[in-house]
Scaffold this active site. Structure first.
Site, PDB file in Angstrom:
ATOM      1  N   ASP A  39       0.855  -1.189   0.000  1.00 53.07           N
ATOM      2  CA  ASP A  39       0.000   0.000   0.000  1.00 53.07           C
ATOM      3  C   ASP A  39       0.883   1.228   0.000  1.00 53.07           C
ATOM      4  O   ASP A  39       1.959   1.238   0.595  1.00 53.07           O
ATOM      5  CB  ASP A  39      -0.979  -0.009   1.175  1.00 53.07           C
ATOM      6  CG  ASP A  39      -0.303  -0.092   2.534  1.00 53.07           C
ATOM      7  OD1 ASP A  39       0.065   0.962   3.079  1.00 53.07           O
ATOM      8  OD2 ASP A  39      -0.176  -1.204   3.068  1.00 53.07           O
ATOM      9  N   ASP A 128      -9.410   2.860   6.355  1.00 53.92           N
ATOM     10  CA  ASP A 128      -8.273   2.778   7.265  1.00 53.92           C
ATOM     11  C   ASP A 128      -8.675   3.330   8.631  1.00 53.92           C
ATOM     12  O   ASP A 128      -8.843   4.535   8.799  1.00 53.92           O
ATOM     13  CB  ASP A 128      -7.117   3.584   6.664  1.00 53.92           C
ATOM     14  CG  ASP A 128      -5.869   3.621   7.534  1.00 53.92           C
ATOM     15  OD1 ASP A 128      -5.861   3.010   8.612  1.00 53.92           O
ATOM     16  OD2 ASP A 128      -4.896   4.269   7.109  1.00 53.92           O
ATOM     17  N   GLU A 130      -7.412   3.644  12.438  1.00 55.50           N
ATOM     18  CA  GLU A 130      -6.273   3.496  13.329  1.00 55.50           C
ATOM     19  C   GLU A 130      -6.222   4.663  14.307  1.00 55.50           C
ATOM     20  O   GLU A 130      -7.058   5.567  14.261  1.00 55.50           O
ATOM     21  CB  GLU A 130      -4.982   3.380  12.539  1.00 55.50           C
ATOM     22  CG  GLU A 130      -4.683   4.562  11.635  1.00 55.50           C
ATOM     23  CD  GLU A 130      -3.422   4.357  10.809  1.00 55.50           C
ATOM     24  OE1 GLU A 130      -2.362   4.816  11.275  1.00 55.50           O
ATOM     25  OE2 GLU A 130      -3.497   3.728   9.727  1.00 55.50           O
TER      26      GLU A 130
END
Length: 242
Positions: A39, A128, A130
């Protein structure tokens, strides 16, 4: 994965509590035989996609957006370049849940590169999730139930706009801390688990009994973070087609 302002080393420091330490070699050994990929974001800049493919890249996730006010300046070049080299590619969104609703960020993402089509070359969009890189509130100031609602709103909007549920990128520790280890997504979302420097993914979060992608290291032959797909190359292509 990176936020727009954080260097990769800073992001890893912020996520240090998430990622187990140890030698990276066993992780690569365990993942051997599964299609490898990576990525990237603007931190990688220009990527030699022909070399990446020659080095074994079967897929890549490219950062497209963050919140509702950032689109990666390198997204189009990276995304189109991967396809031209014959690499399956998908887009990911870096969530900032305290800035706007999940549905609002999902719509922005899809408008700016997060779309999907059943062409066999496009991976489903990815979200994503996080630790917050912009403040002391690791979960962006949201309670566990509110975070679950935020993710669900994002997912529902992506599904409405593209026909696919997003892949969820996270770690077991973040998921436990910020969602209470919610099992609300295991049945209908592919898991992209991040755990570096170990011989395996460890216990999976939130009711998942298998992973689809595993981010197991940062440094390697391929640019950006190192990943594996949990299946064969034919399976990866089927996953892309949906």
């Amino acid at each position: 994965m990176t936020s727009r302002h954080a260097a990769r080393t800073l992001t890893l420091a912020l996520c240090g509590a998430l990622l187990a330490t140890g030698a990276a070699a066993p992780a690569r050994a365990v993942a051997a035989g599964k299609p490898k990929g990576h990525d990237v974001s603007s931190h990688q800049g220009g990527v030699d996609w022909a070399k990446a493919r020659a080095d074994g890249a079967a897929f890549v996730y490219v950062k497209a957006t963050e919140s509702t006010d950032y689109r990666s300046p390198t997204f189009k070049k990276q995304y189109d370049g991967a396809r031209a080299a014959g690499i399956l590619r998908g887009a990911y969104h870096f969530a900032v849940p305290d800035r706007s609703s999940g549905a609002t960020q999902a719509a922005y993402f899809v408008r700016n590169g997060g779309a999907w089509r059943a062409d066999g070359r496009t991976l489903p969009p990815a979200l994503d999730m996080e630790y917050n890189p912009y403040g002391s509130h690791k979960c962006y100031g949201l309670g566990k139930a509110a975070m679950v609602r935020w993710i669900r709103a994002f997912s529902d909007e992506v599904l409405r706009l593209t026909g696919r549920r997003p892949v969820l990128y996270t770690t077991a520790n973040w998921w436990r801390l910020c969602t209470g280890d919610s099992t609300a997504f295991a049945a209908d979302h592919a898991l992209w688990i991040a755990r570096h420097g170990t011989s395996g993914t460890g216990a999976l979060p939130g009711g998942w009994n298998t992973w689809t992608f595993w981010q197991y290291a940062t440094a390697g032959t391929l640019p950006g973070d190192q990943n594996r797909f949990n299946g064969s190359l034919a399976g990866l292509k089927r996953f892309a087609r949906g």
